[in-house]
Scaffold this motif. Structure first.
Motif, mmCIF file in Angstrom:
data_model
loop_
_atom_site.group_PDB
_atom_site.id
_atom_site.type_symbol
_atom_site.label_atom_id
_atom_site.label_comp_id
_atom_site.label_asym_id
_atom_site.label_seq_id
_atom_site.Cartn_x
_atom_site.Cartn_y
_atom_site.Cartn_z
ATOM 1 N N ASN A 1 0.816 -1.216 0.000
ATOM 2 C CA ASN A 1 0.000 0.000 0.000
ATOM 3 C C ASN A 1 0.851 1.268 0.000
ATOM 4 O O ASN A 1 0.433 2.304 -0.526
ATOM 5 C CB ASN A 1 -0.956 0.017 1.197
ATOM 6 C CG ASN A 1 -0.260 -0.050 2.542
ATOM 7 O OD1 ASN A 1 0.237 -1.107 2.918
ATOM 8 N ND2 ASN A 1 -0.249 1.044 3.287
ATOM 9 N N ASP B 1 1.221 2.498 -3.372
ATOM 10 C CA ASP B 1 -0.088 2.671 -3.993
ATOM 11 C C ASP B 1 -0.598 1.383 -4.630
ATOM 12 O O ASP B 1 -1.430 1.407 -5.541
ATOM 13 C CB ASP B 1 -0.084 3.804 -5.022
ATOM 14 C CG ASP B 1 -1.454 4.464 -5.151
ATOM 15 O OD1 ASP B 1 -2.248 4.356 -4.197
ATOM 16 O OD2 ASP B 1 -1.735 5.058 -6.202
ATOM 17 N N TRP C 1 -2.551 -2.450 -4.149
ATOM 18 C CA TRP C 1 -3.805 -2.821 -3.499
ATOM 19 C C TRP C 1 -3.634 -3.918 -2.446
ATOM 20 O O TRP C 1 -4.604 -4.316 -1.811
ATOM 21 C CB TRP C 1 -4.824 -3.286 -4.536
ATOM 22 C CG TRP C 1 -5.203 -2.217 -5.515
ATOM 23 C CD1 TRP C 1 -4.949 -0.864 -5.416
ATOM 24 C CD2 TRP C 1 -5.896 -2.398 -6.752
ATOM 25 N NE1 TRP C 1 -5.436 -0.201 -6.512
ATOM 26 C CE2 TRP C 1 -6.025 -1.111 -7.360
ATOM 27 C CE3 TRP C 1 -6.417 -3.493 -7.415
ATOM 28 C CZ2 TRP C 1 -6.646 -0.919 -8.579
ATOM 29 C CZ3 TRP C 1 -7.043 -3.310 -8.637
ATOM 30 C CH2 TRP C 1 -7.165 -2.037 -9.208
ATOM 31 N N GLY C 2 -2.422 -4.456 -2.305
ATOM 32 C CA GLY C 2 -2.154 -5.441 -1.260
ATOM 33 C C GLY C 2 -3.047 -6.651 -1.302
ATOM 34 O O GLY C 2 -3.446 -7.177 -0.260
ATOM 35 N N ASP D 1 4.172 0.693 4.734
ATOM 36 C CA ASP D 1 3.380 -0.384 4.149
ATOM 37 C C ASP D 1 2.542 -1.112 5.194
ATOM 38 O O ASP D 1 2.011 -2.188 4.930
ATOM 39 C CB ASP D 1 4.300 -1.367 3.423
ATOM 40 C CG ASP D 1 5.153 -0.663 2.378
ATOM 41 O OD1 ASP D 1 4.573 -0.034 1.477
ATOM 42 O OD2 ASP D 1 6.398 -0.702 2.490
ATOM 43 N N ASN E 1 -0.641 -0.604 8.295
ATOM 44 C CA ASN E 1 -1.937 0.082 8.328
ATOM 45 C C ASN E 1 -1.838 1.501 8.872
ATOM 46 O O ASN E 1 -2.850 2.182 9.007
ATOM 47 C CB ASN E 1 -2.959 -0.728 9.119
ATOM 48 C CG ASN E 1 -2.517 -0.993 10.554
ATOM 49 O OD1 ASN E 1 -1.556 -0.395 11.049
ATOM 50 N ND2 ASN E 1 -3.200 -1.915 11.213
ATOM 51 N N SER F 1 -2.881 4.945 1.939
ATOM 52 C CA SER F 1 -3.815 3.954 1.374
ATOM 53 C C SER F 1 -3.968 2.759 2.310
ATOM 54 O O SER F 1 -3.899 1.599 1.886
ATOM 55 C CB SER F 1 -3.324 3.483 -0.014
ATOM 56 O OG SER F 1 -3.209 4.548 -0.916
ATOM 57 N N ASN F 2 -4.190 3.062 3.597
ATOM 58 C CA ASN F 2 -4.138 1.978 4.575
ATOM 59 C C ASN F 2 -5.257 0.959 4.395
ATOM 60 O O ASN F 2 -5.188 -0.143 4.933
ATOM 61 C CB ASN F 2 -4.144 2.540 6.000
ATOM 62 C CG ASN F 2 -5.342 3.410 6.303
ATOM 63 O OD1 ASN F 2 -6.271 3.494 5.500
ATOM 64 N ND2 ASN F 2 -5.327 4.077 7.438
ATOM 65 N N ASN G 1 -5.673 -0.571 1.794
ATOM 66 C CA ASN G 1 -5.058 -1.595 0.946
ATOM 67 C C ASN G 1 -3.935 -2.353 1.648
ATOM 68 O O ASN G 1 -3.183 -3.083 0.999
ATOM 69 C CB ASN G 1 -4.496 -0.952 -0.327
ATOM 70 C CG ASN G 1 -5.583 -0.547 -1.293
ATOM 71 O OD1 ASN G 1 -6.606 -1.213 -1.390
ATOM 72 N ND2 ASN G 1 -5.377 0.546 -2.012
ATOM 73 N N THR G 2 -3.813 -2.193 2.951
ATOM 74 C CA THR G 2 -2.758 -2.894 3.681
ATOM 75 C C THR G 2 -3.022 -4.391 3.679
ATOM 76 O O THR G 2 -4.136 -4.835 3.995
ATOM 77 C CB THR G 2 -2.703 -2.398 5.138
ATOM 78 O OG1 THR G 2 -2.550 -0.980 5.148
ATOM 79 C CG2 THR G 2 -1.530 -3.035 5.874
ATOM 80 N N TYR H 1 3.779 -9.253 1.338
ATOM 81 C CA TYR H 1 3.196 -8.929 0.036
ATOM 82 C C TYR H 1 3.794 -9.861 -1.011
ATOM 83 O O TYR H 1 4.894 -10.400 -0.851
ATOM 84 C CB TYR H 1 3.466 -7.469 -0.333
ATOM 85 C CG TYR H 1 2.739 -6.485 0.537
ATOM 86 C CD1 TYR H 1 1.424 -6.124 0.264
ATOM 87 C CD2 TYR H 1 3.357 -5.928 1.657
ATOM 88 C CE1 TYR H 1 0.744 -5.215 1.073
ATOM 89 C CE2 TYR H 1 2.686 -5.018 2.480
ATOM 90 C CZ TYR H 1 1.380 -4.680 2.185
ATOM 91 O OH TYR H 1 0.706 -3.797 2.998
#
Length: 560
Positions: free
Chosen positions: A307, A310, A312-313, A378, A380, A384-385, A387-388, A394
């Motif tokens: 995330n 950017d 989407w995790g 990366d 939360n 964009s948390n 998407n964590t 990952y």
């Protein structure tokens, strides 16, 4: 790279929905579809119809403009890995139904499309086979097209068999709206042995008709003799396995050996990571090709990236999988002499770990992946948390760092999806031969060839008993073939899913701690609650809508 004549967009949809056109009172012919008369008289249209068999049957529940579907879900959204102990999908996407033991005939999640889309494709193959002899094709070209249709049909039967067990064998029949729905033959399920024997016979005939090599006119992405023999190898390996109990290990070993004896394929020495980005790799036996601006999959870097970049995790690797990677010295992390440090867990692991999984402080795109708390970009607590990833990891495998994560449309998404590669064949052989004759020299040679790939190079195995070799092969398949849609079927055919799927979906938390040599305190966490597996789930349920459409004549799998 050689070109492939994939039809895309409107043309693909037209051919996928061919029909006979009846004139109405306006005497107008529909302009949104191709007539069966066109298919049976125009050789170019017919060949396009055959090619569409590789990418058609659009019956997925979630397919975007990025990717016309192929034989499987591939890269799209929740990958098939996320209904196993490999990963968990952050956004659910119908995958948690399987992870949490909620699967039923009317609640199938992402597992509900196999039956309908497979039989649609089988019908399309049967239709093409029923009309091909009336087309003005030379004998050699006609034989190749028949071989392709037999391969596609067998591939669809494979998807039915490995998900449902014994299936309805349609033969060459072309069912239609006027078919007698009271005919019991339309719904009678064959045994697993009968189902596999039928598919294998199709593949034997296809292998005899298909070319060994694709040429400029016989493009990459279409079936070859090696593809047919590779699918036969997989099916016979399944047949011999405990869940199926419908074949012999000797036959499975011989089928894998037939591919090996072709002398065409080898382990790619260009690197494990690069293999999945190179459609021309000599390790690839059969693949799905994608091209920018015509047919691309959802850019995997966008769908699965951290995330903080950017991404989407999406398909977040599980600690369950991470624990399967041994140390670089070949010893499992559970061995007290392995050198594993649970507070510095990512040091000196099997090289495939680093090519497959992004972990806390892993190098990535000129920076590092920072899942630690507090403040990791990366985590939360980063941008964009929403998407964590749920696990502290990952996905790294399949990623092309030359592709952008932001605004990837038309630029990213050209990696091939590999259905068969040579490493699988070697592992098929090692498993079958070990079960048939014990760990002879050929077994060691096969598995150690996989382990000696340039950039991987794990210590060769030696001196193992038959049961120890069995365990080693199972572990090798788990890590070598991770995220390639094998694990779901492997743990079931081995009948160990009741152990591997009945444990929590673990992740890893990292907390800043300057007192530890790694700089962090690592602790396991539960990433997805309620993970459970039921005995009935060794097979998928046939969707309730299919049972109802048969007026109850189609027999459901036990437990549903």
């Amino acid at each position: 790279m050689k070109n492939i004549s994939y039809i895309t967009g409107a043309v693909m949809l037209l051919i996928a929905s061919f029909t006979s056109c009846k004139k109405d009172f306006l005497t107008l012919s529909p302009t949104d579809r191709v007539t069966d008369n066109s298919i049976t008289t125009d050789t170019a249209v017919f060949e396009a119809y055959v090619i569409n068999g590789y990418v058609g049957a659009i019956l997925q529940t979630k397919e975007g403009s990025y990717s016309p579907p192929g034989f499987g879900r591939g890269f799209e959204y929740a990958m098939w890995s996320s209904v196993t102990d490999e990963s968990v999908y952050t956004g659910n996407d119908g995958s948690w139904v399987l992870q949490q033991g909620q699967l039923s005939a009317d609640n199938t999640g992402i597992a509900g499309t196999f039956w309908g889309r497979s039989y649609r494709s089988i019908r399309e193959c049967n239709y093409a086979l029923s009309v091909i002899n009336g087309l003005p094709l030379n004998a050699a070209h006609k034989a190749r097209l028949i071989g392709e249709l037999e391969f596609i049909r067998a591939f669809r039967y494979q998807d039915l068999i490995r998900n449902y067990g014994g299936v309805v064998l349609i033969g060459d029949n072309v069912t239609g709206l006027n078919s007698n729905l009271q005919d019991p033959a339309l719904f009678k399920r064959a045994t697993i042995a009968e189902s596999i024997s039928y598919a294998v016979a199709q593949l034997d005939d296809a292998a005899a008709k298909l070319p060994v090599n694709n040429s400029s006119s016989w493009a990459l992405g279409r079936a070859t003799k090696g593809a047919a023999l590779a699918l036969k190898s997989r099916l016979l390996l399944y047949a011999a396995s405990p869940l199926y109990n419908a074949g012999t290990w000797e036959a499975a070993a011989a089928a894998a050996k037939a591919v090996m004896d072709m002398g065409k394929y080898n382990i790619d020495q260009g690197g494990y990571s690069k293999l999945f980005l190179n459609p021309n790799s000599t390790e690839i036996i059969f693949e799905r090709l994608y091209f920018s601006n015509t047919a691309i999959h959802l850019p995997i870097e966008r769908a699965n990236g951290p995330n903080g970049y950017d991404g989407w995790g999406g398909n977040a690797p599980l600690q369950n999988l991470v624990d399967a990677y041994p140390m670089a010295n070949g010893k499992p992390i559970t061995d007290p002499t392995s050198g594993y440090d649970p507070q510095n867990p990512y040091v000196n692991r099997d090289p495939r770990f680093y090519a497959t999984i992004l972990y806390n402080k892993a190098a990535y795109r000129g920076s590092t992946v920072d899942v630690y708390l507090p403040g990791g970009k990366d985590s939360n607590q980063g941008p964009s948390n929403w998407n964590t990833g749920l696990t502290g990891y990952y996905l790294r495998k399949f990623m092309n760092d030359n592709y952008p994560i932001v605004n990837p449309a038309g630029v990213a998404g050209a990696q091939p999806w590999i259905y068969f590669r040579y490493a699988e064949i070697l592992l098929n052989y090692a498993e079958a031969q070990n079960e048939a004759a014990g760990p002879d020299q050929s077994v060691y040679q096969a598995i150690n060839t996989v382990r000696s790939r340039a950039s991987v190079v794990m210590p060769p195995l030696s001196g193992l008993s038959k049961s120890a070799m069995q365990a080693a092969i199972q572990n090798e398949r788990q890590i070598e073939l991770a995220f390639e849609e094998h694990r779901f079927y492997d743990v079931r055919r081995w009948k160990i899913a009741s152990q591997t799927e009945n444990v929590p979906a673990y992740g890893m938390s990292a907390t800043v701690n300057s007192a530890n040599p790694s700089g962090y305190t690592y602790a396991r966490k539960v990433a997805l609650t309620g993970r459970v597996f039921k005995e009935s789930e060794y097979w998928l349920p046939i969707p309730l809508t299919e049972i109802q459409a048969s007026n109850g004549q189609l027999k459901q799998n036990a437990g549903y």
